[in-house]
Motif scaffolding. Sequence first.
Motif, short mmCIF file in Angstrom:
data_model
loop_
_atom_site.label_atom_id
_atom_site.label_comp_id
_atom_site.label_asym_id
_atom_site.label_seq_id
_atom_site.Cartn_x
_atom_site.Cartn_y
_atom_site.Cartn_z
N SER A 12 0.85 -1.19 0.00
CA SER A 12 0.00 0.00 0.00
C SER A 12 0.89 1.24 0.00
CB SER A 12 -0.90 -0.01 1.23
OG SER A 12 -1.73 -1.15 1.24
N TRP A 69 -2.42 12.19 0.36
CA TRP A 69 -1.63 11.50 -0.67
C TRP A 69 -2.53 10.89 -1.75
CZ3 TRP A 69 -2.98 6.48 -1.29
CH2 TRP A 69 -3.64 5.88 -0.23
N PRO A 119 -6.16 0.30 -0.54
CA PRO A 119 -7.49 0.51 0.03
C PRO A 119 -7.42 1.47 1.22
CG PRO A 119 -6.71 -1.75 0.42
CD PRO A 119 -5.56 -0.98 -0.12
N ALA A 121 -9.80 3.32 4.59
CA ALA A 121 -11.03 3.48 5.37
C ALA A 121 -11.22 4.94 5.74
CB ALA A 121 -10.94 2.62 6.63
N GLY A 122 -10.16 5.73 5.59
CA GLY A 122 -10.21 7.14 5.98
C GLY A 122 -10.84 8.02 4.90
N ARG A 161 4.52 -7.59 10.37
CA ARG A 161 3.44 -8.59 10.44
C ARG A 161 3.55 -9.37 11.74
NH1 ARG A 161 1.75 -5.76 6.49
NH2 ARG A 161 0.52 -6.78 4.87
C1 FMN Z 1 -9.63 -1.69 5.21
C2 FMN Z 1 -8.33 -0.92 5.11
C3 FMN Z 1 -8.32 0.42 5.44
C4 FMN Z 1 -7.14 1.17 5.29
N1 FMN Z 1 -7.19 2.52 5.51
C5 FMN Z 1 -6.10 3.26 5.21
C6 FMN Z 1 -6.17 4.68 5.28
O1 FMN Z 1 -7.20 5.28 5.56
N2 FMN Z 1 -5.03 5.38 4.97
C7 FMN Z 1 -3.86 4.76 4.62
O2 FMN Z 1 -2.88 5.45 4.34
N3 FMN Z 1 -3.78 3.40 4.54
C8 FMN Z 1 -4.87 2.65 4.82
N4 FMN Z 1 -4.81 1.27 4.70
C9 FMN Z 1 -3.54 0.59 4.33
C10 FMN Z 1 -2.95 -0.17 5.53
O3 FMN Z 1 -2.39 0.75 6.43
C11 FMN Z 1 -1.92 -1.18 4.99
O4 FMN Z 1 -2.58 -2.15 4.21
C12 FMN Z 1 -1.19 -1.90 6.15
O5 FMN Z 1 -0.44 -0.99 6.89
C13 FMN Z 1 -0.24 -2.98 5.60
O6 FMN Z 1 0.66 -2.45 4.66
P1 FMN Z 1 0.78 -3.05 3.19
O7 FMN Z 1 -0.59 -3.00 2.57
O8 FMN Z 1 1.77 -2.16 2.46
O9 FMN Z 1 1.26 -4.45 3.31
C14 FMN Z 1 -5.96 0.53 4.86
C15 FMN Z 1 -5.98 -0.84 4.51
C16 FMN Z 1 -7.16 -1.56 4.63
C17 FMN Z 1 -7.19 -3.02 4.19
#
Ligand code: FMN
Length: 174
Positions: A12, A69, A119, A121-122, A161
């Motif tokens: 992400s 971002w 993805p 949620a914010g 993790r």
């Molecule tokens: C349901 C969900 C909501 C999330 N909401 C945000 C968010 O609002 N802002 C953000 O920067 N990342 C958000 N993320 C990303 C997570 O922070 C990220 O998936 C997690 O830290 C693991 O990192 P990776 O996806 O790079 O492995 C969200 C991920 C998920 C699945």
Amino acid sequence: MTVYEAIQRRRSYRHLENVEITDEIIDKLSRAVQLSPSCFNNQPWRYVFVRDPEKLKALYEVYSKGNEWTHDGSLVIAVTTRKEDDCVVGSREYYQFDTGLSVGQLLLQATELGLTAHPIAGFSPKKTRKVLHIPEDYEVITLIIVGKKAVGSPEEPAMPRKELKEIIFQDTFL
Ligand SMILES: Cc1cc2nc3c(=O)[nH]c(=O)nc-3n(C[C@H](O)[C@H](O)[C@H](O)COP(=O)(O)O)c2cc1C
């Protein structure tokens, strides 16, 4: 790229640069969703793909503080679903579970295409519903911000993790 490699590479990222969103990209992401499993094959998800620059700008107002971002995303995917469109088995309501499965497939497909699909949620579902004309009875579960990891951007270390022993049990939970 194997599924294993896609799982390893998916991240992400927040530092994004513009990428052309072709019809082929939209088609591949759409088919990844379409082929996802669901309870009774109910397919409760409804997706809105947004790549029109004016619409992307209109979405700026929906993001929570700290998620600025997102403005660098080239494609935003609104994921919506409804409880009444999927199985309810006792206390288990499968609409969000099944919709999440379809998101998982989309994220891996995006990874194979060399994209980052993040993805969030914010965001405000209420404002999103208004901008994208999403009917009141659909829950807006997430927005997925799609782009390309920006070249030369600051390093974004992989998030830690849990240990396998904390989350995976062999033969018995306790
Ligand atoms: C349901 C969900 C909501 C999330 N909401 C945000 C968010 O609002 N802002 C953000 O920067 N990342 C958000 N993320 C990303 C997570 O922070 C990220 O998936 C997690 O830290 C693991 O990192 P990776 O996806 O790079 O492995 C969200 C991920 C998920 C699945």
